[in-house]
Design an enzyme around this catalytic site. Structure first.
Site, mmCIF file in Angstrom:
data_model
loop_
_atom_site.group_PDB
_atom_site.id
_atom_site.type_symbol
_atom_site.label_atom_id
_atom_site.label_comp_id
_atom_site.label_asym_id
_atom_site.label_seq_id
_atom_site.Cartn_x
_atom_site.Cartn_y
_atom_site.Cartn_z
ATOM 1 N N GLY A 76 45.602 50.623 48.855
ATOM 2 C CA GLY A 76 46.528 50.332 49.954
ATOM 3 C C GLY A 76 46.412 51.402 51.018
ATOM 4 O O GLY A 76 45.908 52.493 50.757
ATOM 5 N N CYS A 90 42.324 53.500 43.506
ATOM 6 C CA CYS A 90 42.534 54.200 44.784
ATOM 7 C C CYS A 90 44.023 54.532 44.974
ATOM 8 O O CYS A 90 44.541 55.403 44.292
ATOM 9 C CB CYS A 90 41.951 53.369 45.934
ATOM 10 S SG CYS A 90 41.743 54.341 47.435
ATOM 11 N N TYR A 91 44.722 53.856 45.864
ATOM 12 C CA TYR A 91 46.158 54.124 46.032
ATOM 13 C C TYR A 91 46.886 53.941 44.685
ATOM 14 O O TYR A 91 47.763 54.734 44.328
ATOM 15 C CB TYR A 91 46.718 53.162 47.080
ATOM 16 C CG TYR A 91 48.201 53.295 47.373
ATOM 17 C CD1 TYR A 91 48.685 54.298 48.210
ATOM 18 C CD2 TYR A 91 49.115 52.389 46.829
ATOM 19 C CE1 TYR A 91 50.040 54.407 48.491
ATOM 20 C CE2 TYR A 91 50.473 52.489 47.109
ATOM 21 C CZ TYR A 91 50.931 53.499 47.934
ATOM 22 O OH TYR A 91 52.269 53.602 48.215
ATOM 23 N N HIS A 131 36.331 52.317 44.134
ATOM 24 C CA HIS A 131 36.615 50.874 44.086
ATOM 25 C C HIS A 131 35.602 50.149 43.197
ATOM 26 O O HIS A 131 34.536 49.771 43.673
ATOM 27 C CB HIS A 131 36.565 50.286 45.501
ATOM 28 C CG HIS A 131 37.729 50.691 46.342
ATOM 29 N ND1 HIS A 131 38.922 49.991 46.346
ATOM 30 C CD2 HIS A 131 37.906 51.735 47.179
ATOM 31 C CE1 HIS A 131 39.771 50.583 47.160
ATOM 32 N NE2 HIS A 131 39.188 51.652 47.677
ATOM 33 N N GLU A 172 35.700 47.173 42.262
ATOM 34 C CA GLU A 172 35.608 45.755 42.643
ATOM 35 C C GLU A 172 34.596 45.492 43.753
ATOM 36 O O GLU A 172 34.194 44.360 43.993
ATOM 37 C CB GLU A 172 36.994 45.236 43.063
ATOM 38 C CG GLU A 172 37.523 45.751 44.400
ATOM 39 C CD GLU A 172 38.198 47.125 44.321
ATOM 40 O OE1 GLU A 172 37.934 47.876 43.360
ATOM 41 O OE2 GLU A 172 38.965 47.455 45.242
ATOM 42 N N ASP A 194 31.976 24.951 52.739
ATOM 43 C CA ASP A 194 33.419 24.939 52.492
ATOM 44 C C ASP A 194 34.046 23.573 52.756
ATOM 45 O O ASP A 194 34.769 23.039 51.922
ATOM 46 C CB ASP A 194 34.124 25.989 53.364
ATOM 47 C CG ASP A 194 33.472 27.345 53.270
ATOM 48 O OD1 ASP A 194 32.701 27.548 52.309
ATOM 49 O OD2 ASP A 194 33.706 28.195 54.141
ATOM 50 N N LYS A 207 33.355 32.637 48.474
ATOM 51 C CA LYS A 207 32.223 31.760 48.767
ATOM 52 C C LYS A 207 31.395 31.394 47.527
ATOM 53 O O LYS A 207 31.053 30.232 47.334
ATOM 54 C CB LYS A 207 31.320 32.467 49.775
ATOM 55 C CG LYS A 207 30.352 31.557 50.451
ATOM 56 C CD LYS A 207 30.978 31.061 51.712
ATOM 57 C CE LYS A 207 30.213 29.946 52.334
ATOM 58 N NZ LYS A 207 30.932 29.483 53.548
#
Ligand code: XMP
Length: 514
Positions: free
Chosen positions: A58, A85-86, A173, A175, A229, A370
């Site tokens: 964040g 992180c945060y 991170h 992710e 999409d 995606k």
């Protein structure tokens, strides 16, 4: 669509850009994950039956007034917690450590040295990993109950683990696709520490979506663009509501070369969808005249879309719903998530719809990234050629023309992009890159044609690699490939005398030039 988080992973949203991405990565492990408000209490988490919780990153400082704080009981060890992180800083602070400004901010890649094997680093042989960092603060001291399991040069407490309960924190991170072994770190937490239930699958998503969409009590208008999409949206709705679905394909005049004909053929033939073509190109070009500002262009295109839809709807209606192929990144980058990250670009399909729109918007893919949409498309039976198509922005070539949109610049952007795509296909590279195109602005450069000096356009070629469009890197094409692109562009596209290749990653650049 709300789903049962029992046995899954709740991601507490502290407003970080990558918060949704954590859910996506957890789902890639076959475990259901959802973003929940950061104020979700420990009791609520236990009642949901989650296997574990991840605290997202964040933008705030944990010690700042008004900074979002979790329920302190979250750290009682009854539910496994991973802070990122945060979230890492919150965890360290809650357990008695100190957080402060780092001596040096770390943005981008940092080498993380693994100090203790096992735990989050189980199964990783290497002793250091290149990890993605994005922080100003970091822990300055950790309490005795926390073991330090990794460090970087500027973050001595880059990863911690509690000695008394399943509590973990990482400053980097995991992710983000640029973090080496990031998915292993997440898997070690989600499957190893939490023992989460592997019940999430795309087939399950399809069944739930079809069940949910089949409750729509009226006719549905679906705008299709030929991209992955909207095609997947149409296929899903076709399965769910059948004859209640009507698709419209609006030719904006801002499309890829040959797109209108191609889309009409494959939608009607391969998908058996009831689809109608509306040529609105004159109206779009008129509305864009004199508009040079990128955000303004997006708004103008969004408005022209909405007008065209409404006109079509009133002629062919009534329709109760308007279906759109909006994805997660569109939602989060337009600042529409539950704890909005700052607005980066207003994407036409979420930013420009007028408030008085007489149809309710349905966005069945708004939870998906995606690559998940491609997976869904494959199980819905869409042709591979469609699924493998590169993404194309809603405002189309309007954002690949810098400055005012003119017929001439549109033609150059359209023909040049086709040439770039053709070369990549011939070289067997098309499927390996995320997007490949060329854009054009007002730059005029001096060229020599025969014996004559002549002013002409410079086009910029972009070929990028990405996993989810949140971050991207430029493609290291062979000089011979670049040369072929360049030669073909100057030979075949009238008015082009020079070609540049863009070598910026995202961030700081975005994928589209505007
Ligand atoms: P950026 O340029 O923000 O793009 O790095 C990320 C991905 O989104 C696509 N894109 C858009 N898609 N409407 C869309 O539907 C838009 O306004 C838009 N702008 C960018 C872009 O092609 C890339 O894949």
């Amino acid at each position: 669509m709300k789903s049962d988080l029992s046995g899954g992973i709740a991601v507490l949203d502290f407003g970080g850009q990558y918060a949704h991405l954590i859910c996506r990565r957890v789902r890639a492990l076959g475990v259901y994950s959802e973003l929940v408000p950061h104020s979700t209490t420990a009791k609520e988490l236990r009642e949901m039956g989650v296997a574990g919780a991840i605290l997202s990153g964040g933008p705030a400082s944990v010690y700042a007034k008004g900074a979002p704080q979790p329920d302190p009981r979250i750290f009682d060890g009854r539910v496994p917690v991973l802070g990122i992180c945060y979230g890492h800083q919150l965890l360290v602070r809650a357990l008695g450590g100190q957080v402060g400004r780092s001596t040096r901010r770390e943005y981008g890649r940092s080498m993380v040295k693994i100090l203790e094997k096992g735990g989050l680093f189980e199964g990783i042989d290497r002793t250091s990993l290149s990890c993605w960092m994005s922080h100003t603060d970091s822990p300055r001291a950790v309490p005795a109950g926390l073991r330090v399991t990794a460090a970087t040069e500027n973050s001595p407490y880059a990863a911690v683990e509690s000695s008394s309960g399943p509590l973990y924190g990482v400053q980097f991170h995991p992710e983000v696709s640029h973090t080496e072994e990031g998915q292993t770190v997440l898997s070690n937490f989600v499957l190893g520490v939490c023992g989460a239930r592997r019940s999430w699958s795309m087939e399950g998503f399809r069944k739930r979506s079809v069940a949910e969409l089949s409750k729509l009590d009226g006719r549905v208008l679906c705008a299709v663009s030929g991209g992955v999409d909207s095609s997947v949206t149409a296929a899903l709705l076709n399965e769910a509501v059948g004859s209640k679905l009507k698709c419209v394909f609006i030719d904006t005049g801002l499309l890829r070369d040959g797109e209108a004909a191609y889309v009409m053929k494959f939608l009607a033939r391969d998908l058996g969808v009831d689809v109608e073509l509306v040529d609105a190109s004159a109206a779009f070009l008129r509305a864009l005249r004199g508009v040079a500002d990128p955000e303004q262009k997006r708004k103008v295109v969004g408005k022209a879309f909405a007008d065209a839809f409404e006109r079509f709807a009133s002629q062919r209606g009534p329709f109760r719903y308007l279906a759109q192929g909006t994805l997660y990144p569109d939602v989060i980058e337009s600042g529409r998530s539950s704890a909005p990250a700052s607005v980066i670009k207003t994407h036409h399909n979420v930013g420009g719809l007028p408030p008085g729109l007489s149809m309710k918007v349905v966005e069945p893919l708004r939870e998906l990234y995606k690559d998940e949409v491609r997976e869904l498309g494959a199980i819905l039976g869409l042709p591979k050629k469609v699924l493998a198509r590169h993404p194309f922005p809603g405002p189309g070539l309007a954002v690949r023309v810098i400055g005012e949109v003119t017929e001439e610049k549109l033609r150059i952007a359209r023909e040049s992009s086709r040439v770039v795509e053709e070369v990549l296909e011939e070289e067997g590279l098309y499927d390996r890159v995320w997007q490949a195109f060329a854009y054009v602005g007002d730059d005029e450069v001096t060229g020599v044609l025969g014996d004559e000096r002549r002013l002409g356009r410079q086009v910029t070629v972009k070929v990028v690699e990405s996993v989810d469009a949140m971050t991207a890197d430029w493609s290291r094409l062979q000089p011979e490939v670049l040369e072929r692109v360049s030669t073909r562009l100057t030979n075949e596209v009238e008015g082009v005398v020079a070609v540049a290749y863009l070598v910026s990653s995202k961030p700081p650049a975005t994928i589209e030039p505007q």
